[in-house]
Scaffold this active site. Structure first.
Site, PDB file in Angstrom:
ATOM      1  N   LYS A 172       0.840  -1.194   0.000  1.00 57.31           N
ATOM      2  CA  LYS A 172       0.000   0.000   0.000  1.00 57.31           C
ATOM      3  C   LYS A 172       0.881   1.251   0.000  1.00 57.31           C
ATOM      4  CE  LYS A 172      -1.479   2.645   3.244  1.00 57.31           C
ATOM      5  NZ  LYS A 172      -1.490   3.954   2.563  1.00 57.31           N
ATOM      6  N   THR A 227       2.777   7.340  13.413  1.00 58.71           N
ATOM      7  CA  THR A 227       1.991   6.286  12.759  1.00 58.71           C
ATOM      8  C   THR A 227       2.537   4.914  13.119  1.00 58.71           C
ATOM      9  OG1 THR A 227       1.637   7.821  10.942  1.00 58.71           O
ATOM     10  CG2 THR A 227       1.019   5.545  10.547  1.00 58.71           C
ATOM     11  N   GLY A 228       3.853   4.812  13.265  1.00 58.95           N
ATOM     12  CA  GLY A 228       4.468   3.534  13.639  1.00 58.95           C
ATOM     13  C   GLY A 228       3.909   3.007  14.948  1.00 58.95           C
ATOM     14  N   GLU A 245      10.347   1.132  10.288  1.00 60.64           N
ATOM     15  CA  GLU A 245      11.423   2.094  10.004  1.00 60.64           C
ATOM     16  C   GLU A 245      10.793   3.470  10.097  1.00 60.64           C
ATOM     17  OE1 GLU A 245      14.477   1.544   9.847  1.00 60.64           O
ATOM     18  OE2 GLU A 245      14.697  -0.554   9.314  1.00 60.64           O
ATOM     19  N   CYS A 279      14.569  10.238   5.386  1.00 64.60           N
ATOM     20  CA  CYS A 279      14.569   9.822   6.797  1.00 64.60           C
ATOM     21  C   CYS A 279      15.941  10.014   7.419  1.00 64.60           C
ATOM     22  CB  CYS A 279      14.102   8.378   6.927  1.00 64.60           C
ATOM     23  SG  CYS A 279      15.065   7.217   5.960  1.00 64.60           S
ATOM     24  N   GLU A 376      11.679  16.410  14.085  1.00 64.78           N
ATOM     25  CA  GLU A 376      12.120  16.099  12.724  1.00 64.78           C
ATOM     26  C   GLU A 376      11.416  17.079  11.783  1.00 64.78           C
ATOM     27  OE1 GLU A 376      10.415  12.548  10.907  1.00 64.78           O
ATOM     28  OE2 GLU A 376      12.256  12.249   9.789  1.00 64.78           O
TER      29      GLU A 376
HETATM   30  P1  NAD Z   1       3.084   8.594   7.645  1.00 61.60           P
HETATM   31  O1  NAD Z   1       3.424   7.850   8.879  1.00 61.60           O
HETATM   32  O2  NAD Z   1       2.105   9.695   7.717  1.00 61.60           O
HETATM   33  O3  NAD Z   1       2.531   7.595   6.528  1.00 61.60           O
HETATM   34  C1  NAD Z   1       3.245   6.467   6.112  1.00 61.60           C
HETATM   35  C2  NAD Z   1       2.285   5.452   5.534  1.00 61.60           C
HETATM   36  O4  NAD Z   1       1.408   4.974   6.561  1.00 61.60           O
HETATM   37  C3  NAD Z   1       1.368   5.987   4.440  1.00 61.60           C
HETATM   38  O5  NAD Z   1       1.205   4.984   3.461  1.00 61.60           O
HETATM   39  C4  NAD Z   1       0.067   6.223   5.176  1.00 61.60           C
HETATM   40  O6  NAD Z   1      -1.061   6.174   4.322  1.00 61.60           O
HETATM   41  C5  NAD Z   1       0.057   5.070   6.147  1.00 61.60           C
HETATM   42  N1  NAD Z   1      -0.739   5.271   7.364  1.00 61.60           N
HETATM   43  C6  NAD Z   1      -1.140   6.443   7.924  1.00 61.60           C
HETATM   44  N2  NAD Z   1      -1.813   6.191   9.062  1.00 61.60           N
HETATM   45  C7  NAD Z   1      -1.840   4.856   9.225  1.00 61.60           C
HETATM   46  C8  NAD Z   1      -2.366   4.002  10.238  1.00 61.60           C
HETATM   47  N3  NAD Z   1      -2.995   4.473  11.301  1.00 61.60           N
HETATM   48  N4  NAD Z   1      -2.190   2.676  10.093  1.00 61.60           N
HETATM   49  C9  NAD Z   1      -1.523   2.171   9.034  1.00 61.60           C
HETATM   50  N5  NAD Z   1      -1.008   2.932   8.046  1.00 61.60           N
HETATM   51  C10 NAD Z   1      -1.152   4.266   8.149  1.00 61.60           C
HETATM   52  O7  NAD Z   1       4.493   9.094   7.079  1.00 61.60           O
HETATM   53  P2  NAD Z   1       4.749  10.061   5.844  1.00 61.60           P
HETATM   54  O8  NAD Z   1       4.364  11.432   6.262  1.00 61.60           O
HETATM   55  O9  NAD Z   1       4.147   9.451   4.625  1.00 61.60           O
HETATM   56  O10 NAD Z   1       6.337   9.941   5.705  1.00 61.60           O
HETATM   57  C11 NAD Z   1       7.235  10.723   6.397  1.00 61.60           C
HETATM   58  C12 NAD Z   1       7.819  10.007   7.591  1.00 61.60           C
HETATM   59  O11 NAD Z   1       8.392   8.764   7.204  1.00 61.60           O
HETATM   60  C13 NAD Z   1       8.956  10.781   8.239  1.00 61.60           C
HETATM   61  O12 NAD Z   1       8.825  10.746   9.648  1.00 61.60           O
HETATM   62  C14 NAD Z   1      10.198  10.013   7.823  1.00 61.60           C
HETATM   63  O13 NAD Z   1      11.306  10.171   8.664  1.00 61.60           O
HETATM   64  C15 NAD Z   1       9.684   8.636   7.806  1.00 61.60           C
HETATM   65  N6  NAD Z   1      10.555   7.791   6.987  1.00 61.60           N
HETATM   66  C16 NAD Z   1      11.335   6.854   7.595  1.00 61.60           C
HETATM   67  C17 NAD Z   1      12.203   6.078   6.840  1.00 61.60           C
HETATM   68  C18 NAD Z   1      13.061   5.025   7.489  1.00 61.60           C
HETATM   69  O14 NAD Z   1      13.550   4.157   6.777  1.00 61.60           O
HETATM   70  N7  NAD Z   1      13.264   5.050   8.775  1.00 61.60           N
HETATM   71  C19 NAD Z   1      12.280   6.252   5.462  1.00 61.60           C
HETATM   72  C20 NAD Z   1      11.480   7.239   4.870  1.00 61.60           C
HETATM   73  C21 NAD Z   1      10.614   7.995   5.650  1.00 61.60           C
END
Ligand code: NAD
Length: 470
Positions: A172, A227-228, A245, A279, A376
C-alpha cells in the site's frame, strides 16, 4: 508501453482493477490535480489478502533460485521502463527528474542485490546423537506500507526480501504518491503468479484496515514515528510481526579539523537532497565553534546555486515539498524560529510562483530546545549549532528520542570513528551523508524503529525460525 497519463489500476489477484471511488493526486510543483487513483474498498482489500493467502503455499514451495530469478526479471522490466516511470514519479512526488531516475534505478538494483542473499540454515549433531536442524521459514502474508518521500524504493525494500524468503505481499503506497507503484504493479502482473504481489491504493482508512486484518502475518512499515506506534498497537491484536522504520532526527557533527570546502558541499546535499524529505537527512548540524562561521557561510553560498524548481525541467536539482500539509508544517517551523528571535538565513533565490517551494533555509545557532532542533523537520530547513567539546556535542546529539542515523565529519578518521561509536544511532557515516546498501543492515535505535531492514538481518525479519530435532 506504459501509459502514465491515465488508467491507474490496482493489482489484485493477478488482475489490474479500478475502484468505484477514486481520489486526486496533486503535482506539488504546480498544485494541480493531474490524475486520480483508485480508492480501494474493504471488499477489494479482502480480495487482495485472500488472493495472497491462496498463492502462498505454491510460492513458498517454489525453489529459492526461481524466486530469486523472478526478482531479477522484475528489475530488468523496471529498467526497461525507467525513464517513463521516473517522469511519473517526478510529477507525483516532486523530486527532480535525475533523482527520480536514480530512485527507479536503485529500486532495480535493490531487487537484484537482495536476490543474492542466502540465509544459511544450520544442522548440528548433539552429543546425545540427535540432529538439530535450524531453518528459516516464511511468515505468510506481508502488508507493506510506505510513505511519500521514496514511494517506489521504500516499497521495493519490502517486496524484495518478502518474496525472496517465500512470503506473499499486499503493498500500500501513500495516498500522496500512489501512481508510480501502481504502474510498477502493471509490470509485476506479468512476472509473478496471481496473488503473490497485490498493490492497492486508498485513502487514510486503508492503512488501519490493513494493519488490523487477522489474515495479515507481518507488517513492514516505513513512515512517521507517530503512525508507527499506531501500527504496532494495531498489530498486537493477532501478534503480527512488525518491522518499523520510522522518523529520524540525525545529528551531523563537524570536527575542528574538517576540510570545510569539501564538507560544505556534501553536508548541504545531506541536509537538502529530496528537499530535506529523507529519513536519514542531516537534520541537526553541530559545527565546532572554530569553523562555524566559515562552514555556515560556505553552505549558504552553495544554497544560492540551487534554486528550487519544477523537477520536470531536467535542470533543477531541488524540487518542492511533497504536499501542502508538509509545506505548511515546514513554513510554520521557520515562522516560529523567526518569532522567537532566532536568526533565519534563507538562500536568496527566486521561487516559482506556484508549487510548494521553499528556499533552502538555515536557522543560525538556535537553542537546543527550539522546535526546529527537537522535531524532525522533514523539509528544506536545518538548524546549525555551535559546539566546543566532544563530550558536550555527544551529549547534545544523543539528547533525542530518535536514533536512526548520524554522521561525523573530520580529517582524523580515527577520532571521528571514536566519536561515532558514542552516538545513539543505528547507522553512523563518517565524511559522507547516508549510504544505504541492500547487503548492509539498517535499523533505527530508540523511537526510530523496531527491527532491521536489508542484509541477512533484514531478510530474517521475513522468516520464523523453525527447529526440527530428530
Ligand atoms: P506517515 O506515517 O504519515 O505515513 C506512512 C504510511 O502509513 C502511508 O502509506 C500512510 O497512508 C500510512 N498510514 C497512515 N496512518 C496509518 C495508520 N494508522 N495505520 C496504518 N497505516 C497508516 O508518514 P509520511 O508522512 O508518509 O512519511 C514521512 C515520515 O516517514 C517521516 O517521519 C520520515 O522520517 C519517515 N521515513 C522513515 C524512513 C526510514 O527508513 N526510517 C524512510 C522514509 C521515511
Amino acid at each position: 508501453m506504459l501509459n502514465i497519463d491515465t488508467d491507474f489500476r490496482m493489482l489484485i489477484d493477478g488482475e489490474l482493477v479500478g475502484a468505484v471511488e477514486s481520489f486526486a493526486v496533486v503535482n506539488p510543483a504546480t498544485e494541480e490535480e493531474f490524475a486520480r487513483a483508485p480508492n480501494c474498498s474493504p471488499e477489494q482489500m479482502n480480495r487482495a489478502i485472500g488472493a495472497a493467502r491462496r498463492a502462498y503455499p505454491d510460492w513458498r514451495s517454489t525453489p529459492l533460485e526461481e524466486r530469486a530469478a523472478r526478482l531479477i526479471s522484475i528489475a530488468d522490466r523496471i529498467m526497461e521502463h525507467r525513464d517513463t516511470l521516473a517522469m511519473l514519479l517526478t510529477r507525483e512526488q516532486g523530486k527532480p527528474l535525475a533523482d527520480a531516475k536514480a530512485e527507479i534505478s536503485r529500486s532495480a538494483d535493490w531487487l537484484v542485490r537482495t536476490a543474492q542473499l542466502r540465509i544459511p540454515d544450520k544442522s548440528e549433531t548433539q552429543q546425545s546423537g540427535r540432529t538439530v536442524d535450524i531453518r528459516h521459514v516464511p511468515l505468510g502474508v506481508v502488508a507493506a506500507i510506505s510513505p511519500w518521500n521514496f514511494p517506489v524504493m521504500l516499497s521495493i525494500w519490502k517486496l524484495a526480501p518478502a518474496l525472496l524468503s517465500g512470503n506473499v505481499l499486499v503493498a500500500k503506497p501513500s495516498p500522496f504518491t500512489p501512481l508510480t507503484l501502481l504502474k510498477v504493479g502493471e509490470i509485476i502482473a506479468e512476472l509473478v503468479p496471481s496473488g503473490v504481489v497485490n498493490i492497492i491504493s486508498g485513502d487514510d482508512r486503508l492503512g488501519p484496515w490493513l494493519t488490523a486484518h487477522p489474515q495479515v502475518d507481518k507488517i513492514a512499515f516505513t513512515g512517521s514515528t507517530r503512525t508507527g506506534k499506531a501500527v504496532m498497537g494495531s498489530a498486537a491484536g493477532t501478534l503480527k510481526r512488525v518491522t518499523l522504520e520510522l522518523g529520524g532526527n540525525d545529528p551531523a557533527i563537524v570536527m575542528p579539523d574538517a576540510d570545510i570546502d569539501a564538507v560544505a558541499e556534501k553536508l548541504f546535499w545531506s541536509a537538502f537532497r529530496n528537499a530535506g524529505q529523507v529519513c536519514v537527512a542531516s537534520k541537526r548540524i553541530y559545527i565546532h565553534d572554530s569553523i562555524y562561521d566559515r562552514l555556515r557561510d560556505g553552505m549558504l553560498q552553495i544554497a544560492t546555486l540551487y534554486p528550487p524548481g519544477n523537477g520536470e525541467n531536467g535542470v533543477s536539482r531541488l524540487g518542492p515539498v511533497q504536499n501542502r500539509g508538509q509545506y505548511e508544517r515546514v513554513r510554520s517551523l521557520i515562522a516560529e524560529a523567526k518569532d522567537n528571535g532566532q536568526v533565519v538565513r534563507a538562500a536568496p533565490v527566486q521561487l516559482p510562483e506556484k508549487g510548494y517551494f521553499i528556499a533552502p533555509t538555515f536557522v543560525d545557532d538556535p537553542p537546543d530546545t527550539a522546535r526546529v532542533v527537537v522535531e524532525e523537520q522533514f523539509g528544506p530547513v536545518v538548524p546549525l549549532m555551535r559546539y566546543h567539546t566532544v563530550d558536550e556535542v555527544v551529549r547534545r546529539a544523543n539528547d533525542s528520542d530518535a536514533g536512526l542515523g548520524a554522521s561525523v565529519w573530520g580529517q582524523d578518521v580515527d577520532a571521528a570513528a571514536a566519536l561515532a561509536g558514542r552516538l545513539d544511532a543505528g547507522s553512523v557515516w563518517i565524511n559522507s551523508g547516508s549510504m544505504l546498501d541492500p547487503h548492509i543492515p539498517f535499523a533505527g535505535h530508540k523511537q526510530s524503529g523496531i527491527g532491521v531492514e536489508h542484509g541477512l538481518d533484514g531478510l530474517m525479519e521475513y522468516c520464523n525460525v523453525q527447529v526440527i530435532m530428530r
